[in-house]
Design a protein around this motif. Structure first.
Motif, mmCIF file in Angstrom:
data_model
loop_
_atom_site.group_PDB
_atom_site.id
_atom_site.type_symbol
_atom_site.label_atom_id
_atom_site.label_comp_id
_atom_site.label_asym_id
_atom_site.label_seq_id
_atom_site.Cartn_x
_atom_site.Cartn_y
_atom_site.Cartn_z
ATOM 1 N N CYS A 1 0.804 -1.305 -0.080
ATOM 2 C CA CYS A 1 -0.003 0.042 0.150
ATOM 3 C C CYS A 1 0.899 1.105 0.074
ATOM 4 O O CYS A 1 2.088 0.942 0.358
ATOM 5 C CB CYS A 1 -0.836 -0.025 1.286
ATOM 6 S SG CYS A 1 -1.847 -1.437 1.605
ATOM 7 N N ILE B 1 6.242 -2.655 4.347
ATOM 8 C CA ILE B 1 6.038 -4.055 4.653
ATOM 9 C C ILE B 1 5.950 -4.795 3.379
ATOM 10 O O ILE B 1 6.393 -6.040 3.138
ATOM 11 C CB ILE B 1 4.864 -4.525 5.631
ATOM 12 C CG1 ILE B 1 4.880 -3.504 6.936
ATOM 13 C CG2 ILE B 1 4.788 -5.885 6.041
ATOM 14 C CD1 ILE B 1 5.874 -3.757 7.961
ATOM 15 N N LEU B 2 5.353 -4.267 2.256
ATOM 16 C CA LEU B 2 4.932 -4.814 1.090
ATOM 17 C C LEU B 2 4.581 -6.250 1.073
ATOM 18 O O LEU B 2 5.032 -7.113 0.514
ATOM 19 C CB LEU B 2 6.581 -4.898 0.339
ATOM 20 C CG LEU B 2 7.387 -3.678 0.073
ATOM 21 C CD1 LEU B 2 8.350 -3.570 -0.647
ATOM 22 C CD2 LEU B 2 6.247 -2.230 -0.639
ATOM 23 N N CYS B 3 3.229 -6.440 1.651
ATOM 24 C CA CYS B 3 2.816 -7.707 1.886
ATOM 25 C C CYS B 3 1.881 -7.914 0.712
ATOM 26 O O CYS B 3 1.216 -9.177 0.883
ATOM 27 C CB CYS B 3 2.000 -7.858 3.420
ATOM 28 S SG CYS B 3 0.552 -7.082 3.308
ATOM 29 N N ARG B 4 1.549 -7.047 0.101
ATOM 30 C CA ARG B 4 0.391 -7.400 -1.198
ATOM 31 C C ARG B 4 1.144 -7.854 -2.321
ATOM 32 O O ARG B 4 1.907 -7.354 -3.007
ATOM 33 C CB ARG B 4 -0.290 -5.920 -1.292
ATOM 34 C CG ARG B 4 -1.189 -5.612 -0.356
ATOM 35 C CD ARG B 4 -1.824 -4.457 -0.421
ATOM 36 N NE ARG B 4 -2.963 -4.351 -1.366
ATOM 37 C CZ ARG B 4 -3.622 -3.233 -1.626
ATOM 38 N NH1 ARG B 4 -3.624 -2.402 -1.032
ATOM 39 N NH2 ARG B 4 -4.726 -3.663 -2.369
ATOM 40 N N ALA C 1 1.170 -1.985 11.461
ATOM 41 C CA ALA C 1 2.020 -2.926 11.042
ATOM 42 C C ALA C 1 3.501 -2.826 11.327
ATOM 43 O O ALA C 1 4.298 -3.848 11.270
ATOM 44 C CB ALA C 1 1.935 -2.819 9.542
HETATM 45 S S1 SF4 Z 1 1.348 -4.377 5.935
HETATM 46 FE FE1 SF4 Z 1 0.619 -4.665 3.773
HETATM 47 S S2 SF4 Z 1 -1.615 -4.530 3.874
HETATM 48 FE FE2 SF4 Z 1 -0.803 -3.315 5.600
HETATM 49 S S3 SF4 Z 1 -0.320 -1.369 4.859
HETATM 50 FE FE3 SF4 Z 1 1.228 -2.548 4.523
HETATM 51 S S4 SF4 Z 1 1.561 -3.492 2.414
HETATM 52 FE FE4 SF4 Z 1 -0.720 -2.642 2.884
#
Ligand code: SF4
Length: 621
Positions: free
Chosen positions: A310, A315-318, A496
């Motif tokens: 996002c 974190i770049l989890c998507r 996060a």
């Molecule tokens: S942890 Fe993942 S879902 Fe949450 S804001 Fe970061 S990239 Fe987006």
């Protein structure tokens, strides 16, 4: 709701919380949309609110109470008196990792209580670039509309032509892109499905029926055009760079961030099976060897490591598949997969995409389908024809569409699990909390999470999920989790970051201990984040101020919910589905039941202490 009493109590709290010397910065006005007469105006947010509640959910809750109508609970006028308040993050446009978010406060049509969803998208940043700290939507449109917010003003595009449009069709119509973003509903929101969601930038903006509220208000899409590429920072340039380098290094070295970047949030699925909190077969089991197919390693192997995130989140989890299709988050994977006995990731990806396009919350949809599956097996509801299979997407995808459009067998299912359980006269396998479908946790393996969900927060219990905690201390950790999550969100930082900057650091210190001791609570605090915010803002923000802000946010929500009929510290009703508290039977190696009453007693004790510390004259009575 007795607004006079609520307003009086909140005014007292405003005085109590006002930190006379706290500096405020950033935009100080809100854009108010009055849907009733399709108008808009600027409203100056009292300085006291900005100083005491800063941004995010705390400011959102205060503004919600300011604009809520006395008859917010009346069904006939419900939506016109239920404002939707969107607040941008204080750290928006600062370049701080995790500093872009949007908080959305509204009264949930499902639970009847105040709900706040915090999402990471560019809406808040665009709001800031137009000079606003918040967007307040009041009233109700008479006909469906696309609302377009620009520097030059607000345009209401009223038309019936949008009816039935899916989210992707609306986005094509309003031309979302680098300059414009939109929050839209699909047919589910139009049909007032209680678990309809608002979708923005390829993700749901949270649970609790926001899509249904948009549907009642006749908002098909809320678009905003604006972009600001300049950093907004007040501190000394050298200090800022030093602080950002330090934070960047911690994030770069973090095993959590590395796992997220390699596999996405589905990397949590392995521990869900191990710790026994995975929802399997409508919460009847807590683990399954086939969870391997949904877990991080397998997903990375099958779909590659095409990660993204996002806006502003490090974190770049998507993740996406090699062909660019979104891989769902762990909650949606578990609810649309293992909870309905499906362990095929390709099918789950398709289900997730269909839910979002039709504007349904994937987590609640998975819960409803889990209920339908069990009701069908138990012959409680004769909903499906011979040969129907929940593993077969040629049957499940049309079923999801029928739910969103409220047609055929989708019509009864569209009412949600609580209504279905009641209609069948058996709540034994209807898993809901205050009417909202339970999320992806079997609480027998996630004690602390039960408190967050029972109180209506529904955010992750970061400490419980990611560390091993002594069972006795779970309520204490849950309260600390609330303080930090709400404190960070209201300070404009994504929670996060808790794992890489707080928990992992502590785990390094206590490497040899299998269980995180209660004594670690004194150390597990967001020092690094406070340091970075201070450097960027150019004045000192302490950890205690962040935690204090978290407590203020909790207090506001507590007061508002009390006025709405839900006393979080006195609720004697059945908050958590009985099954988790009385039935130890599952396939996990450790038999367990949730000691919810004990947890709740400790939680209430700690929260009454919070109230006592916050000030006299306003106790819990
Ligand atoms: S942890 Fe993942 S879902 Fe949450 S804001 Fe970061 S990239 Fe987006």
């Amino acid at each position: 709701m007795n607004t006079t009493v609520l307003k009086e109590r909140l005014e007292n709290l405003d005085r109590l919380f006002f930190p006379g010397n706290r500096k405020t910065d950033g935009p100080s006005k809100a854009l108010v949309l009055d849907l009733g007469d399709e108008s808009f105006y600027d409203w100056e947010i009292p300085e006291q609110y900005l100083a005491s509640y800063v941004s995010g959910p705390a400011l959102g809750a205060r503004l919600w109470a300011e604009f809520a109508g006395a008859d917010v609970e009346e069904q006939s006028t419900y939506e016109s008196n239920n404002p939707v308040v969107l607040t941008a993050s204080l750290m928006s446009n600062s370049g701080m990792p995790g500093g872009e978010s949007l908080s959305i406060a509204f009264r949930s049509p499902v639970t009847g209580t105040l709900r706040f969803n915090v999402v990471s998208n560019s809406f808040g940043m665009r709001l800031h670039s137009l000079g606003y700290a918040a967007l307040i939507i009041t009233g109700r449109l008479r006909r469906p509309a696309v609302i377009d917010i620009r520097k030059s003003g607000v345009v209401y595009n009223i038309s019936e032509v949008f009816i039935g449009y899916t989210v992707s069709q609306v986005e094509e119509l309003v031309k979302t892109g680098p300059m414009t973003t939109a929050m839209s509903i699909g047919p589910a929101g139009e049909q007032k499905v209680p678990y309809a969601a608002v979708v923005s930038e390829g993700a749901s903006t949270g649970r609790g029926g926001l899509g249904c509220v948009f549907g009642y208000k006749n908002i098909k899409s809320l678009c905003i055009t604006g972009f600001n590429t300049d950093f907004v920072r007040q501190g000394n340039q050298e200090d800022i760079e030093k602080a950002l380098r330090k934070l960047g290094k911690v994030l770069e070295d973090s095993p959590y961030c590395k796992a997220m970047q390699r596999c996405g949030s589905v990397c949590l699925i392995k521990s869900s099976g191990k710790k026994g909190w995975a929802p399997v077969f409508n919460f009847s089991r807590r683990t399954d060897p086939r969870l391997f197919h949904l877990g991080g390693d397998e997903v990375a192997r099958r779909y590659g490591q095409n990660h993204g995130g996002c806006i502003g989140c490090p974190i770049l989890c998507r993740h996406r598949t090699r062909t660019g299709i979104t891989i769902p988050d762990y909650a949606s994977v578990l609810m649309l997969g293992s909870n309905i006995a499906c362990f095929d990731m390709d099918k789950i990806i398709e289900r997730y995409a269909v839910c979002l396009d039709l504007g349904l919350d994937p987590v609640s949809t998975g819960n409803v389908l889990g209920w339908a599956y069990e009701a069908w097996l138990r012959r409680k509801a004769n909903l499906f024809e011979e040969g129907f299979s929940f593993k077969d997407n040629s049957k499940v995808l049309p079923l999801i569409e029928m739910i969103a459009r409220r047609t055929g067998i989708g019509e009864p299912l569209s009412y949600g699990t609580y209504a279905l359980g009641n209609a069948c006269g058996d709540m034994g396998f209807a898993f809901t909390i205050r009417g909202l479908e339970c999320g992806p946790f079997d609480y027998r393996g996630a004690y602390g999470q039960s408190l967050s969900d029972a109180m209506g927060f529904w955010f992750d219990d970061y400490f419980g999920i990611h560390s091993s905690l002594c069972r006795r201390d779970q309520a204490d950790w849950a309260v600390l989790n609330e303080q930090i999550v709400m404190g960070l969100e209201s300070s404009g930082v994504s929670p996060a970051l808790i794992i890489p900057t707080v928990t992992e650091h502590e785990r390094k210190l206590n490497r040899r201990l299998a269980i995180m001791p209660k004594s670690a609570m004194k150390l597990v605090k967001p020092y690094l984040i406070a340091e970075t915010i201070s450097a960027i803002k150019g004045f000192d923000i302490t950890v205690d101020e962040i935690l204090g802000l978290g407590d203020r946010c909790w207090r506001l929500i507590y007061e508002i919910n009390r006025a709405l009929g839900f006393d979080m510290l006195r609720e004697n009703g059945e908050l958590i589905p009985q099954h988790f508290c009385i039935d130890p039977e599952s396939n996990h190696k450790v038999d367990s039941i949730l000691p919810f009453r004990t947890l709740l007693d400790r939680y209430c004790f700690l929260r009454k202490q919070t109230i006592a510390v916050q000030g006299s004259g306003l106790n819990a009575d």
